[in-house]
Design a protein around this motif. Sequence first.
Motif, PDB file in Angstrom:
ATOM      1  N   TRP A 114     -17.606  66.239   2.894  1.00  0.00           N
ATOM      2  CA  TRP A 114     -18.448  65.390   3.744  1.00  0.00           C
ATOM      3  C   TRP A 114     -17.875  64.367   4.361  1.00  0.00           C
ATOM      4  O   TRP A 114     -18.266  63.830   5.437  1.00  0.00           O
ATOM      5  N   ALA A 115     -16.717  63.894   3.872  1.00  0.00           N
ATOM      6  CA  ALA A 115     -15.646  62.788   4.553  1.00  0.00           C
ATOM      7  C   ALA A 115     -15.470  63.412   5.806  1.00  0.00           C
ATOM      8  O   ALA A 115     -15.122  62.509   6.499  1.00  0.00           O
ATOM      9  N   LYS A 116     -15.315  64.778   6.140  1.00  0.00           N
ATOM     10  CA  LYS A 116     -14.789  65.157   7.078  1.00  0.00           C
ATOM     11  C   LYS A 116     -15.675  65.644   8.321  1.00  0.00           C
ATOM     12  O   LYS A 116     -15.618  65.993   9.297  1.00  0.00           O
ATOM     13  N   VAL A 117     -17.218  65.300   7.820  1.00  0.00           N
ATOM     14  CA  VAL A 117     -18.363  65.714   8.612  1.00  0.00           C
ATOM     15  C   VAL A 117     -18.832  64.487   9.392  1.00  0.00           C
ATOM     16  O   VAL A 117     -18.717  63.457   8.891  1.00  0.00           O
ATOM     17  N   LYS A 118     -19.180  64.844  10.687  1.00  0.00           N
ATOM     18  CA  LYS A 118     -19.845  63.418  11.225  1.00  0.00           C
ATOM     19  C   LYS A 118     -21.256  63.351  10.928  1.00  0.00           C
ATOM     20  O   LYS A 118     -22.161  64.205  11.311  1.00  0.00           O
ATOM     21  N   THR A 119     -21.467  62.512  10.012  1.00  0.00           N
ATOM     22  CA  THR A 119     -22.679  62.618   9.157  1.00  0.00           C
ATOM     23  C   THR A 119     -23.848  61.697   9.938  1.00  0.00           C
ATOM     24  O   THR A 119     -25.029  62.064   9.588  1.00  0.00           O
ATOM     25  N   ALA A 120     -23.457  61.293  11.099  1.00  0.00           N
ATOM     26  CA  ALA A 120     -24.510  60.399  11.607  1.00  0.00           C
ATOM     27  C   ALA A 120     -25.738  61.063  12.276  1.00  0.00           C
ATOM     28  O   ALA A 120     -26.764  61.025  12.366  1.00  0.00           O
ATOM     29  N   LYS A 121     -25.276  62.294  12.679  1.00  0.00           N
ATOM     30  CA  LYS A 121     -26.201  63.098  13.365  1.00  0.00           C
ATOM     31  C   LYS A 121     -27.083  63.772  12.240  1.00  0.00           C
ATOM     32  O   LYS A 121     -28.250  64.223  12.474  1.00  0.00           O
ATOM     33  N   PHE A 122     -26.494  63.950  11.145  1.00  0.00           N
ATOM     34  CA  PHE A 122     -27.452  64.496  10.075  1.00  0.00           C
ATOM     35  C   PHE A 122     -28.674  63.591   9.492  1.00  0.00           C
ATOM     36  O   PHE A 122     -29.450  64.477   9.242  1.00  0.00           O
ATOM     37  N   PHE A 123     -28.135  62.445   9.450  1.00  0.00           N
ATOM     38  CA  PHE A 123     -29.361  61.529   8.944  1.00  0.00           C
ATOM     39  C   PHE A 123     -30.329  61.474  10.169  1.00  0.00           C
ATOM     40  O   PHE A 123     -31.622  61.239   9.528  1.00  0.00           O
ATOM     41  N   ILE A 124     -30.251  61.822  11.265  1.00  0.00           N
ATOM     42  CA  ILE A 124     -31.326  62.017  12.129  1.00  0.00           C
ATOM     43  C   ILE A 124     -32.347  63.188  12.061  1.00  0.00           C
ATOM     44  O   ILE A 124     -33.381  62.984  12.160  1.00  0.00           O
ATOM     45  N   LEU A 125     -31.852  64.121  11.230  1.00  0.00           N
ATOM     46  CA  LEU A 125     -32.485  65.364  10.807  1.00  0.00           C
ATOM     47  C   LEU A 125     -33.035  65.233   9.491  1.00  0.00           C
ATOM     48  O   LEU A 125     -34.287  65.843   9.171  1.00  0.00           O
ATOM     49  N   GLU A 126     -32.555  64.223   8.877  1.00  0.00           N
ATOM     50  CA  GLU A 126     -33.468  64.001   7.425  1.00  0.00           C
ATOM     51  C   GLU A 126     -34.822  63.692   7.382  1.00  0.00           C
ATOM     52  O   GLU A 126     -35.359  62.767   8.008  1.00  0.00           O
ATOM     53  N   MET A 127     -35.608  64.784   6.905  1.00  0.00           N
ATOM     54  CA  MET A 127     -36.973  64.727   6.806  1.00  0.00           C
ATOM     55  C   MET A 127     -37.429  63.959   5.472  1.00  0.00           C
ATOM     56  O   MET A 127     -37.461  64.696   4.342  1.00  0.00           O
ATOM     57  N   ASP A 128     -37.373  62.759   5.281  1.00  0.00           N
ATOM     58  CA  ASP A 128     -37.328  62.095   4.114  1.00  0.00           C
ATOM     59  C   ASP A 128     -38.477  62.239   3.191  1.00  0.00           C
ATOM     60  O   ASP A 128     -39.597  62.108   4.009  1.00  0.00           O
ATOM     61  N   PRO A 129     -38.431  62.680   2.076  1.00  0.00           N
ATOM     62  CA  PRO A 129     -39.966  63.189   1.339  1.00  0.00           C
ATOM     63  C   PRO A 129     -40.681  61.787   0.983  1.00  0.00           C
ATOM     64  O   PRO A 129     -41.885  61.721   0.673  1.00  0.00           O
ATOM     65  N   THR A 130     -40.257  60.667   1.146  1.00  0.00           N
ATOM     66  CA  THR A 130     -40.850  59.284   0.631  1.00  0.00           C
ATOM     67  C   THR A 130     -42.059  59.225   1.804  1.00  0.00           C
ATOM     68  O   THR A 130     -41.748  59.798   2.865  1.00  0.00           O
ATOM     69  N   GLY A 131     -43.054  58.588   1.358  1.00  0.00           N
ATOM     70  CA  GLY A 131     -44.271  58.381   2.202  1.00  0.00           C
ATOM     71  C   GLY A 131     -44.921  59.564   2.332  1.00  0.00           C
ATOM     72  O   GLY A 131     -45.452  59.921   3.607  1.00  0.00           O
ATOM     73  N   ASN A 132     -44.663  60.607   1.624  1.00  0.00           N
ATOM     74  CA  ASN A 132     -45.370  62.026   1.760  1.00  0.00           C
ATOM     75  C   ASN A 132     -44.911  62.829   3.087  1.00  0.00           C
ATOM     76  O   ASN A 132     -45.767  62.936   3.794  1.00  0.00           O
ATOM     77  N   PHE A 133     -43.797  62.674   2.948  1.00  0.00           N
ATOM     78  CA  PHE A 133     -42.937  63.523   4.140  1.00  0.00           C
ATOM     79  C   PHE A 133     -43.769  62.610   5.741  1.00  0.00           C
ATOM     80  O   PHE A 133     -43.887  63.427   6.455  1.00  0.00           O
ATOM     81  N   CYS A 134     -43.586  61.446   5.528  1.00  0.00           N
ATOM     82  CA  CYS A 134     -44.409  60.947   6.971  1.00  0.00           C
ATOM     83  C   CYS A 134     -43.332  61.311   8.259  1.00  0.00           C
ATOM     84  O   CYS A 134     -44.040  61.570   9.256  1.00  0.00           O
ATOM     85  N   ASN A 135     -42.432  61.198   8.161  1.00  0.00           N
ATOM     86  CA  ASN A 135     -41.486  61.600   9.353  1.00  0.00           C
ATOM     87  C   ASN A 135     -41.726  62.914   9.776  1.00  0.00           C
ATOM     88  O   ASN A 135     -41.817  63.193  10.966  1.00  0.00           O
ATOM     89  N   TYR A 136     -41.668  63.909   8.832  1.00  0.00           N
ATOM     90  CA  TYR A 136     -41.876  65.277   9.222  1.00  0.00           C
ATOM     91  C   TYR A 136     -43.370  65.513   9.674  1.00  0.00           C
ATOM     92  O   TYR A 136     -43.878  66.188  10.765  1.00  0.00           O
ATOM     93  N   ARG A 137     -44.324  64.919   9.122  1.00  0.00           N
ATOM     94  CA  ARG A 137     -45.749  65.004   9.551  1.00  0.00           C
ATOM     95  C   ARG A 137     -45.948  64.327  10.837  1.00  0.00           C
ATOM     96  O   ARG A 137     -46.694  64.837  11.821  1.00  0.00           O
ATOM     97  N   THR A 138     -45.109  63.212  11.394  1.00  0.00           N
ATOM     98  CA  THR A 138     -45.432  62.923  12.762  1.00  0.00           C
ATOM     99  C   THR A 138     -44.566  63.911  13.573  1.00  0.00           C
ATOM    100  O   THR A 138     -45.227  64.223  14.757  1.00  0.00           O
ATOM    101  N   ALA A 139     -43.448  64.483  13.163  1.00  0.00           N
ATOM    102  CA  ALA A 139     -43.010  65.514  14.127  1.00  0.00           C
ATOM    103  C   ALA A 139     -43.772  66.522  14.303  1.00  0.00           C
ATOM    104  O   ALA A 139     -43.726  67.275  15.257  1.00  0.00           O
ATOM    105  N   LEU A 140     -44.532  67.358  13.033  1.00  0.00           N
ATOM    106  CA  LEU A 140     -45.489  68.219  13.257  1.00  0.00           C
ATOM    107  C   LEU A 140     -46.377  67.883  14.106  1.00  0.00           C
ATOM    108  O   LEU A 140     -46.877  68.751  14.882  1.00  0.00           O
ATOM    109  N   ARG A 141     -47.152  66.596  14.213  1.00  0.00           N
ATOM    110  CA  ARG A 141     -48.144  66.557  15.133  1.00  0.00           C
ATOM    111  C   ARG A 141     -47.671  66.660  16.460  1.00  0.00           C
ATOM    112  O   ARG A 141     -48.504  66.824  17.517  1.00  0.00           O
ATOM    113  N   GLY A 142     -46.547  65.993  16.766  1.00  0.00           N
ATOM    114  CA  GLY A 142     -46.014  66.170  18.173  1.00  0.00           C
ATOM    115  C   GLY A 142     -45.925  67.679  18.495  1.00  0.00           C
ATOM    116  O   GLY A 142     -46.053  67.821  19.820  1.00  0.00           O
ATOM    117  N   ALA A 143     -45.174  68.458  17.769  1.00  0.00           N
ATOM    118  CA  ALA A 143     -45.304  69.829  18.196  1.00  0.00           C
ATOM    119  C   ALA A 143     -46.567  70.341  18.082  1.00  0.00           C
ATOM    120  O   ALA A 143     -46.477  71.438  19.106  1.00  0.00           O
TER     121      ALA A 143
END
Length: 455
Positions: free
Chosen positions: A308-337
Amino acid sequence: MVTPGSLGPPATEPTDGKQAGQPLLDGAPSSASLDTLIQQLVPTTDYYPEKAYIFTFLLSSRLFIEPRELLARVCHLCIEQQQLDQPVLDKARVRKFGPKLLQLLAEWTETFPRDFQEESTIGHLKDVMGRIAPCDEAYRKRMQQLLQALHQRLAAQGQGPEGLLGADKPVSYRTKPPASIHRELLGVCSDPYTLAQQLTHVELERLRHIGPEEFVQAFVNKDPLASTKPCFSDKTNNLEAYVKWFNRLCYLVATEICMPAKKKQRAQVVEFFIDVARECFNIGNFNSLMAIISGMNMSPVSRLKKTWAKVKTAKFFILEMDPTGNFCNYRTALRGAAHRSLTAHSSREKIVIPFFSLLIKDIYFLNEGCANRLPNGHVNFEKFLELSKQVGEFITWKQVECPFEQDPSITHYLHTAPIFSEDGLYLASYESESPENQTEKERWKSLRSSILGKT
């Protein structure tokens, strides 16, 4: 597929001496007896139930009555109310009623074809239609077309995902195979966008086989007012196969990352999957997205600190669909789609593939949080209106035709490439980067002993 909107009035008043609940929507009671709800499904010469009501009731009724029994009761009510058992029929009356009956049967067989797998159900169809056919030859022809379409649907659904894709029990690696015999995904497909397209192809093909009734049958409990036996069992094969596909993709991602011997190569694989995940997000394929993220979050992968030290992790965190808040980030993205799909100008913009495990979880909590029946014995129709909204939306999404051309070599690899077992993943991970603490060292020693026969 429709979801509940304004519903028409019931054909008759309740006959069991109990009034239905106050209307939840226009004409849709929040609760009613099962007999009242069945009556509202039956068309007459001047009444036809709204499509939304048909879908909601046919979806939920299987919790209380088997489809073949429901069809028998509907056909009996039609025969009785329209006097179709008389030696001489009122042709003018039948010509008003006939098209409505045909329409109901067409909607039923199109949306829930598995309800008609038993020969007895086909017998009910032929019986009731045979009674009105003498009044208009077009009825007989239309019924033949309906049965032909039904048989085609049942034949297509008989070719389930196991038969088409054949990889629910893939070969499992326990140890890293020799490099000379192992094929890598990057050797089959090195373009993230292409792989995201092929994953979408697999997802939509798998989804196509899931019937709406499987969401209800997955949570069937014993009806307290019915017999002691559940209405159904073993009728969720396609739903379960789709969950297995998600799990397989998780393990495939983890296997591809843990397999290379050099950390530079492992980092390249991680970055490749990050790019694939981003493309899945852009397409609207959230199930593959979450499988890829879950695979990268598995402990044997996440512990590879040097990788992981050799991976550009910044772009990975953009994709992280955090399960906190009952997957709030994912649900927002799903509504957009979902909104994009409603206003789509191309087939690519119509794609919405939800994170399936979370959809199942939402439906499970809806089922567990609300009783199927109220204390007075009425069916809790308000609950099933909400259920039909969720399932109906999913059915709309799964009917989208995949706009991407299939690449058989890539999809074959996705379905058949050997994957590590859980123990195999840990062993490969420890061989790639040595254990860092006593717990890991003891587990590594145990795995080497059990898998490799070494101490």
